[in-house]
Design an enzyme around this catalytic site. Structure first.
Site, PDB file in Angstrom:
ATOM      1  N   LYS A   1       0.838  -1.216   0.000  1.00  0.00           N
ATOM      2  CA  LYS A   1       0.000   0.000   0.000  1.00  0.00           C
ATOM      3  C   LYS A   1       0.869   1.260   0.000  1.00  0.00           C
ATOM      4  O   LYS A   1       0.680   2.157  -0.827  1.00  0.00           O
ATOM      5  CB  LYS A   1      -0.909   0.012   1.246  1.00  0.00           C
ATOM      6  CG  LYS A   1      -1.595   1.355   1.485  1.00  0.00           C
ATOM      7  CD  LYS A   1      -2.495   1.305   2.699  1.00  0.00           C
ATOM      8  CE  LYS A   1      -1.930   1.931   3.943  1.00  0.00           C
ATOM      9  NZ  LYS A   1      -1.679   3.367   3.921  1.00  0.00           N
ATOM     10  N   ASN A   2       1.814   1.320   0.936  1.00  0.00           N
ATOM     11  CA  ASN A   2       2.575   2.561   1.062  1.00  0.00           C
ATOM     12  C   ASN A   2       3.530   2.790  -0.110  1.00  0.00           C
ATOM     13  O   ASN A   2       3.999   3.914  -0.319  1.00  0.00           O
ATOM     14  CB  ASN A   2       3.355   2.570   2.391  1.00  0.00           C
ATOM     15  CG  ASN A   2       2.429   2.780   3.573  1.00  0.00           C
ATOM     16  OD1 ASN A   2       1.232   2.983   3.407  1.00  0.00           O
ATOM     17  ND2 ASN A   2       2.973   2.712   4.780  1.00  0.00           N
TER      18      ASN A   2
ATOM     19  N   CYS B   1      -6.094   7.808   8.709  1.00  0.00           N
ATOM     20  CA  CYS B   1      -6.300   7.174  10.014  1.00  0.00           C
ATOM     21  C   CYS B   1      -6.205   8.196  11.132  1.00  0.00           C
ATOM     22  O   CYS B   1      -5.385   9.125  11.079  1.00  0.00           O
ATOM     23  CB  CYS B   1      -5.205   6.137  10.243  1.00  0.00           C
ATOM     24  SG  CYS B   1      -5.536   4.564   9.490  1.00  0.00           S
TER      25      CYS B   1
ATOM     26  N   ARG C   1      -1.595  15.120  12.268  1.00  0.00           N
ATOM     27  CA  ARG C   1      -0.709  14.836  11.135  1.00  0.00           C
ATOM     28  C   ARG C   1      -0.442  16.133  10.387  1.00  0.00           C
ATOM     29  O   ARG C   1      -1.036  16.410   9.354  1.00  0.00           O
ATOM     30  CB  ARG C   1      -1.328  13.755  10.248  1.00  0.00           C
ATOM     31  CG  ARG C   1      -1.521  12.459  11.009  1.00  0.00           C
ATOM     32  CD  ARG C   1      -2.019  11.337  10.151  1.00  0.00           C
ATOM     33  NE  ARG C   1      -0.956  10.630   9.471  1.00  0.00           N
ATOM     34  CZ  ARG C   1      -1.090   9.431   8.923  1.00  0.00           C
ATOM     35  NH1 ARG C   1      -2.223   8.805   8.968  1.00  0.00           N
ATOM     36  NH2 ARG C   1      -0.087   8.858   8.315  1.00  0.00           N
TER      37      ARG C   1
ATOM     38  N   ASP D   1       3.919   1.298  12.190  1.00  0.00           N
ATOM     39  CA  ASP D   1       2.782   0.564  11.615  1.00  0.00           C
ATOM     40  C   ASP D   1       2.635  -0.842  12.206  1.00  0.00           C
ATOM     41  O   ASP D   1       1.598  -1.479  12.021  1.00  0.00           O
ATOM     42  CB  ASP D   1       2.937   0.454  10.088  1.00  0.00           C
ATOM     43  CG  ASP D   1       2.635   1.785   9.397  1.00  0.00           C
ATOM     44  OD1 ASP D   1       2.063   2.665  10.034  1.00  0.00           O
ATOM     45  OD2 ASP D   1       2.985   1.919   8.211  1.00  0.00           O
TER      46      ASP D   1
ATOM     47  N   ARG E   1      -8.734  -0.665   3.900  1.00  0.00           N
ATOM     48  CA  ARG E   1      -7.882   0.379   3.306  1.00  0.00           C
ATOM     49  C   ARG E   1      -6.517  -0.184   2.928  1.00  0.00           C
ATOM     50  O   ARG E   1      -5.861   0.350   2.026  1.00  0.00           O
ATOM     51  CB  ARG E   1      -7.666   1.530   4.298  1.00  0.00           C
ATOM     52  CG  ARG E   1      -8.877   2.415   4.493  1.00  0.00           C
ATOM     53  CD  ARG E   1      -8.494   3.683   5.240  1.00  0.00           C
ATOM     54  NE  ARG E   1      -7.200   4.135   4.769  1.00  0.00           N
ATOM     55  CZ  ARG E   1      -6.204   4.524   5.557  1.00  0.00           C
ATOM     56  NH1 ARG E   1      -6.363   4.584   6.847  1.00  0.00           N
ATOM     57  NH2 ARG E   1      -5.053   4.901   5.046  1.00  0.00           N
TER      58      ARG E   1
HETATM   59  C1  UD1 Z   1       3.801   7.232   6.158  1.00  0.00           C
HETATM   60  C2  UD1 Z   1       3.033   5.942   5.990  1.00  0.00           C
HETATM   61  C3  UD1 Z   1       2.491   5.460   7.329  1.00  0.00           C
HETATM   62  C4  UD1 Z   1       3.636   5.346   8.342  1.00  0.00           C
HETATM   63  C5  UD1 Z   1       4.431   6.655   8.406  1.00  0.00           C
HETATM   64  C6  UD1 Z   1       5.663   6.541   9.289  1.00  0.00           C
HETATM   65  C7  UD1 Z   1       2.152   6.083   3.748  1.00  0.00           C
HETATM   66  C8  UD1 Z   1       0.969   6.213   2.875  1.00  0.00           C
HETATM   67  N1  UD1 Z   1       1.936   6.167   5.081  1.00  0.00           N
HETATM   68  O1  UD1 Z   1       2.876   8.205   6.632  1.00  0.00           O
HETATM   69  O2  UD1 Z   1       1.879   4.185   7.144  1.00  0.00           O
HETATM   70  O3  UD1 Z   1       3.101   5.061   9.617  1.00  0.00           O
HETATM   71  O4  UD1 Z   1       4.867   7.030   7.089  1.00  0.00           O
HETATM   72  O5  UD1 Z   1       6.471   5.501   8.861  1.00  0.00           O
HETATM   73  O6  UD1 Z   1       3.255   5.866   3.288  1.00  0.00           O
HETATM   74  N2  UD1 Z   1       5.095  15.164  10.431  1.00  0.00           N
HETATM   75  C9  UD1 Z   1       5.193  16.515  10.716  1.00  0.00           C
HETATM   76  N3  UD1 Z   1       5.094  17.409   9.684  1.00  0.00           N
HETATM   77  C10 UD1 Z   1       4.926  17.010   8.392  1.00  0.00           C
HETATM   78  C11 UD1 Z   1       4.842  15.627   8.112  1.00  0.00           C
HETATM   79  C12 UD1 Z   1       4.938  14.730   9.154  1.00  0.00           C
HETATM   80  O7  UD1 Z   1       5.346  16.900  11.875  1.00  0.00           O
HETATM   81  O8  UD1 Z   1       4.847  17.879   7.501  1.00  0.00           O
HETATM   82  C13 UD1 Z   1       5.169  14.192  11.547  1.00  0.00           C
HETATM   83  C14 UD1 Z   1       3.880  13.381  11.676  1.00  0.00           C
HETATM   84  O9  UD1 Z   1       2.932  14.060  12.457  1.00  0.00           O
HETATM   85  C15 UD1 Z   1       4.363  12.132  12.346  1.00  0.00           C
HETATM   86  C16 UD1 Z   1       5.750  11.948  11.764  1.00  0.00           C
HETATM   87  O10 UD1 Z   1       6.145  13.223  11.244  1.00  0.00           O
HETATM   88  O11 UD1 Z   1       4.478  12.319  13.731  1.00  0.00           O
HETATM   89  C17 UD1 Z   1       5.816  10.906  10.673  1.00  0.00           C
HETATM   90  O12 UD1 Z   1       5.051  11.332   9.571  1.00  0.00           O
HETATM   91  P1  UD1 Z   1       5.419  10.919   8.079  1.00  0.00           P
HETATM   92  O13 UD1 Z   1       6.733  10.232   8.052  1.00  0.00           O
HETATM   93  O14 UD1 Z   1       5.210  12.099   7.217  1.00  0.00           O
HETATM   94  O15 UD1 Z   1       4.298   9.815   7.783  1.00  0.00           O
HETATM   95  P2  UD1 Z   1       3.270   9.766   6.586  1.00  0.00           P
HETATM   96  O16 UD1 Z   1       3.957  10.064   5.309  1.00  0.00           O
HETATM   97  O17 UD1 Z   1       2.046  10.510   6.946  1.00  0.00           O
END
Ligand code: UD1
Length: 417
Positions: free
Chosen positions: A22-23, A116, A121, A305, A397
């Protein structure tokens, strides 16, 4: 609303093929719009998030065909750069269109992404790197408008190695003018997979798999096809299942290298592993052992995850375990549901202390998020008596066939409407 009905406590035995990730596939689908032509993805999982992404691609003007596991996207013509509210709110990954839309159309307009409920986020890191490349961003609390008269390569260092922000940065850098150097990027396997796909499309990306990427922009992209790698989190789900339920299973098409941290922790729980003729054999015939301390971390650390799945395993372990969640603060809400099944879990800020119990008992529980739903499902399979897992739409999902796969290895589980 559909739910799983599970009659628990059966040891597991049999084989499962792991479907596409998925990711990995979600950013790949977004990346297809960088190319004014056709891209074919194979081994695409038939999961809800993929169908929602198809909805977004069609809204943007792409033609899309999805037959069995083959997804063909013709992005010759893009008619809109707006992602409407009802699609953006369905999934976090709608944010992943920011970079490709900027690259292709020089503007993007979307509502704040959903997904989720595993914690706040924010998207500040996405904004920072796109601004560094020349984008202007206007936000009104619900909605984002991003424009770039000109996208230019730059050198940028991430404060935190966000997966989504790294993906957006890579995709906009592919269409930017000049060279982009990205430091402290996320190193999750799905970033590597996205880069490999972009390279196959004609992009020039160096340092793939490391924490520093160099991207030469403005590449001529061409038609290509790419096979989506198997899903490491789905594989981790079945490995957790055999550890907590006992038994012996074999996983085919499994990304063992990407599962190192998960396998290391499940080994401490007592599960044993062997690679044989391309498949991962995993067996556990004893009550799991406690693991004193596990911390979720960015890759190559233990993945957030898999945290809820590990919590299920440790709920039945002999001894006391602690899990520290450092990525998504609200993932612990699955603990409340496990407590209804008899688990003894104390939450203290970002730490969960788990006193293992010999038996979980069946209960009526509700999936709060995708992986939490899978964790409750395997808890139900390992419990005494009947478990109902509600809100399993979360599970759809990211899992093509969770209940059928578990039934194929001996679980007594059915999907009911
Ligand atoms: C992706 C994965 C998700 C996984 C996560 C961490 C997908 C579709 N989803 O989510 O399954 O759990 O990586 O491995 O690939 N953050 C900020 N500012 C930002 C962006 C992120 O503070 O602009 C924080 C988030 O709140 C969170 C952390 O960084 O605490 C990790 O987020 P991120 O690595 O961006 O995860 P996703 O890309 O949302």
């Amino acid at each position: 609303m559909s739910f799983f009905e599970i009659q628990g406590s059966s040891p597991l035995s049999g084989q499962i093929r792991i479907h596409g990730s998925k990711n990995a596939v979600l950013p790949m689908m977004a990346a297809t719009i960088l190319h004014r032509g056709t891209t074919v993805l194979t081994n695409v999982p038939r999961i809800l998030d993929v169908f929602w992404m198809i909805g977004i691609l069609k809204t943007l003007g792409c033609q899309v065909w999805f037959e069995e596991d083959v997804l063909t996207i013709d992005a010759s013509v893009i008619t809109s750069s707006v992602i409407p509210r009802h699609l953006a709110e369905k999934m976090r990954s709608s944010i992943i269109f920011l970079g490709p839309l900027l690259g292709r159309c020089k503007n993007a307009s979307l509502w704040y992404p959903g997904g989720c409920s595993i914690g706040s986020r924010p998207i500040d890191l996405h904004g920072e790197v796109l601004r560094a490349m020349g984008a202007e961003i206007q936000e009104d609390g619900e909605h984002l408008d991003v424009t770039a008269k000109r996208l230019s390569g730059c050198e940028f260092s991430f404060r935190f190695a966000s997966v989504g922000a790294t993906e957006n940065a890579i995709m906009s850098a592919v269409s930017a003018e000049g060279k982009t150097i990205l430091n402290n990027v996320a190193r999750e396997p799905e970033i590597r997979d996205l880069c490999r796909m972009l390279v196959k499309m004609g992009a020039r990306i160096y340092g793939i798999g490391s924490s520093k990427l160099i991207i030469e922009g403005n590449s001529q992209l061409h038609n290509s096809s790419f096979r989506v790698p198997p899903d490491r989190i789905v594989a981790a789900t079945y490995l957790s299942a055999v550890t907590v339920c006992s038994g012996r299973i074999q996983l085919y098409e499994v990304p063992v290298y990407d599962l190192k941290a998960v396998i290391a922790v499940l080994q401490k729980c007592g599960c044993r592993f062997r690679m044989r003729r391309g498949c991962l054999d995993a067996w556990c015939y004893q009550r799991p052992r406690a693991v004193p301390y596990t911390k979720t971390q960015i890759y190559p650390g233990f993945p957030t995850d898999v945290q809820s799945l590990l919590m299920t395993v440790l709920s039945k372990a002999e001894g006391v375990s602690v899990i520290e969640e450092t990525i998504f603060e609200a993932r612990f809400h699955t603990a409340l549901q496990l407590q209804r099944m008899g688990a003894d879990i104390q939450i203290n800020n970002s730490c969960a202390q788990i006193q293992g119990v010999a038996l979980l008992h069946g209960a009526d529980v509700t999936a709060m998020d995708l992986r939490g739903g899978a964790a409750l499902t395997i808890a139900g399979v390992s419990a005494e008596g009947k478990t109902i897992v509600r809100a399993v739409e979360h599970v759809f999902r990211g899992y093509e066939n969770l209940e059928k796969d578990l039934a194929a290895i001996g679980a007594n589980i059915i999907l009911k409407q």
